[in-house]
Write a protein that holds these residues in place. Structure first.
Motif, PDB file in Angstrom:
ATOM      1  N   LEU A  72      58.141 -17.778 -13.228  1.00 38.16           N
ATOM      2  CA  LEU A  72      58.234 -16.803 -12.271  1.00 38.16           C
ATOM      3  C   LEU A  72      59.103 -17.247 -11.045  1.00 38.16           C
ATOM      4  N   PHE A  73      58.899 -18.695 -10.738  1.00 34.65           N
ATOM      5  CA  PHE A  73      59.819 -18.810  -9.469  1.00 34.65           C
ATOM      6  C   PHE A  73      61.181 -19.316  -9.817  1.00 34.65           C
ATOM      7  N   LYS A  74      61.383 -19.500 -10.844  1.00 37.52           N
ATOM      8  CA  LYS A  74      62.950 -19.689 -11.441  1.00 37.52           C
ATOM      9  C   LYS A  74      63.635 -18.476 -11.769  1.00 37.52           C
ATOM     10  N   TYR A  81      68.197 -25.442 -10.376  1.00 35.40           N
ATOM     11  CA  TYR A  81      67.812 -24.738  -9.234  1.00 35.40           C
ATOM     12  C   TYR A  81      66.972 -25.757  -8.683  1.00 35.40           C
ATOM     13  N   LEU A  82      65.904 -26.140  -9.025  1.00 35.27           N
ATOM     14  CA  LEU A  82      64.919 -27.083  -8.728  1.00 35.27           C
ATOM     15  C   LEU A  82      65.164 -28.520  -8.520  1.00 35.27           C
ATOM     16  N   THR A  83      66.173 -28.946  -9.374  1.00 30.34           N
ATOM     17  CA  THR A  83      66.739 -30.236  -9.035  1.00 30.34           C
ATOM     18  C   THR A  83      67.862 -30.097  -7.608  1.00 30.34           C
ATOM     19  N   ASP A  84      68.386 -29.053  -7.351  1.00 34.40           N
ATOM     20  CA  ASP A  84      69.133 -28.830  -6.118  1.00 34.40           C
ATOM     21  C   ASP A  84      68.138 -28.641  -5.093  1.00 34.40           C
ATOM     22  N   LEU A  85      67.213 -27.934  -5.313  1.00 33.13           N
ATOM     23  CA  LEU A  85      66.105 -27.971  -4.308  1.00 33.13           C
ATOM     24  C   LEU A  85      65.458 -29.170  -3.587  1.00 33.13           C
ATOM     25  N   ARG A  87      66.959 -32.035  -4.235  1.00 35.92           N
ATOM     26  CA  ARG A  87      67.959 -32.772  -3.312  1.00 35.92           C
ATOM     27  C   ARG A  87      68.135 -32.290  -1.757  1.00 35.92           C
ATOM     28  N   SER A  88      68.005 -30.844  -1.612  1.00 33.87           N
ATOM     29  CA  SER A  88      68.253 -30.405  -0.521  1.00 33.87           C
ATOM     30  C   SER A  88      67.203 -30.898   0.597  1.00 33.87           C
ATOM     31  N   LEU A  89      65.900 -30.663   0.177  1.00 32.10           N
ATOM     32  CA  LEU A  89      64.829 -31.217   0.763  1.00 32.10           C
ATOM     33  C   LEU A  89      64.630 -32.582   1.160  1.00 32.10           C
ATOM     34  N   PHE A  90      65.369 -33.490   0.411  1.00 38.09           N
ATOM     35  CA  PHE A  90      65.144 -34.957   0.530  1.00 38.09           C
ATOM     36  C   PHE A  90      66.550 -35.472   1.160  1.00 38.09           C
ATOM     37  N   SER A  91      67.540 -34.841   1.298  1.00 44.64           N
ATOM     38  CA  SER A  91      68.848 -35.203   1.830  1.00 44.64           C
ATOM     39  C   SER A  91      68.839 -35.115   3.188  1.00 44.64           C
ATOM     40  N   PRO A  92      69.673 -36.043   4.004  1.00 47.25           N
ATOM     41  CA  PRO A  92      69.914 -35.962   5.210  1.00 47.25           C
ATOM     42  C   PRO A  92      70.417 -34.802   5.951  1.00 47.25           C
ATOM     43  N   LYS A  93      69.935 -34.054   6.973  1.00 46.84           N
ATOM     44  CA  LYS A  93      70.574 -32.849   7.382  1.00 46.84           C
ATOM     45  C   LYS A  93      71.635 -32.951   8.431  1.00 46.84           C
ATOM     46  N   ALA A  94      72.429 -32.084   8.264  1.00 49.64           N
ATOM     47  CA  ALA A  94      73.628 -32.221   9.228  1.00 49.64           C
ATOM     48  C   ALA A  94      73.703 -30.764   9.839  1.00 49.64           C
ATOM     49  N   TRP A  95      72.960 -30.721  11.305  1.00 51.43           N
ATOM     50  CA  TRP A  95      72.539 -29.398  11.502  1.00 51.43           C
ATOM     51  C   TRP A  95      73.722 -28.945  12.530  1.00 51.43           C
TER      52      TRP A  95
END
Length: 114
Positions: A72-74, A81-85, A87-95
């Protein structure tokens, strides 16, 4: 002498799925099952959820409920999508790209001296 021809299937580019979940999703479900199995050994034997002992609920029901939750989530999201999510949560942020770098020690552009 004739030329031997081998048929090539048109769907070689498709990813293998099981119950609509990709390989990475199934790894997540198995990791959740292993974690719940480990945590279930520390649960008191008197605890119950819906009439089921809590350790049995944690070992079997939680991973089994994770599969339809992930489906249901996907739903409607692209592959990976889950892999990209993650990666985005653990990657350094460039604000902001305009922000000055606090660790910059040398300028990018060297000005010519006159």
């Amino acid at each position: 002498m004739s030329l031997d021809m081998t048929p090539v299937h048109r769907n070689l580019h498709t990813k293998v799925t099981f119950l609509g979940l990709e390989f990475e999703d199934l790894i997540l479900v198995l990791a959740l099952a292993a974690l719940m199995n480990l945590l279930a050994h520390f649960v008191n034997g008197n605890a119950h959820v819906f009439g089921i002992p809590l350790n049995v609920f944690m070992e079997f029901i939680v991973p089994a409920l994770a599969v339809p939750f992930l489906i249901l989530f996907k739903y409607g999201r692209p592959r990976g999508y889950l892999t990209d999510l993650a990666r985005s949560l653990f990657s350094p942020k460039a604000w902001c790209a305009l922000e000055r770098d606090s660790e910059l020690t040398q300028p990018y552009v060297i000005e010519e001296e006159e």
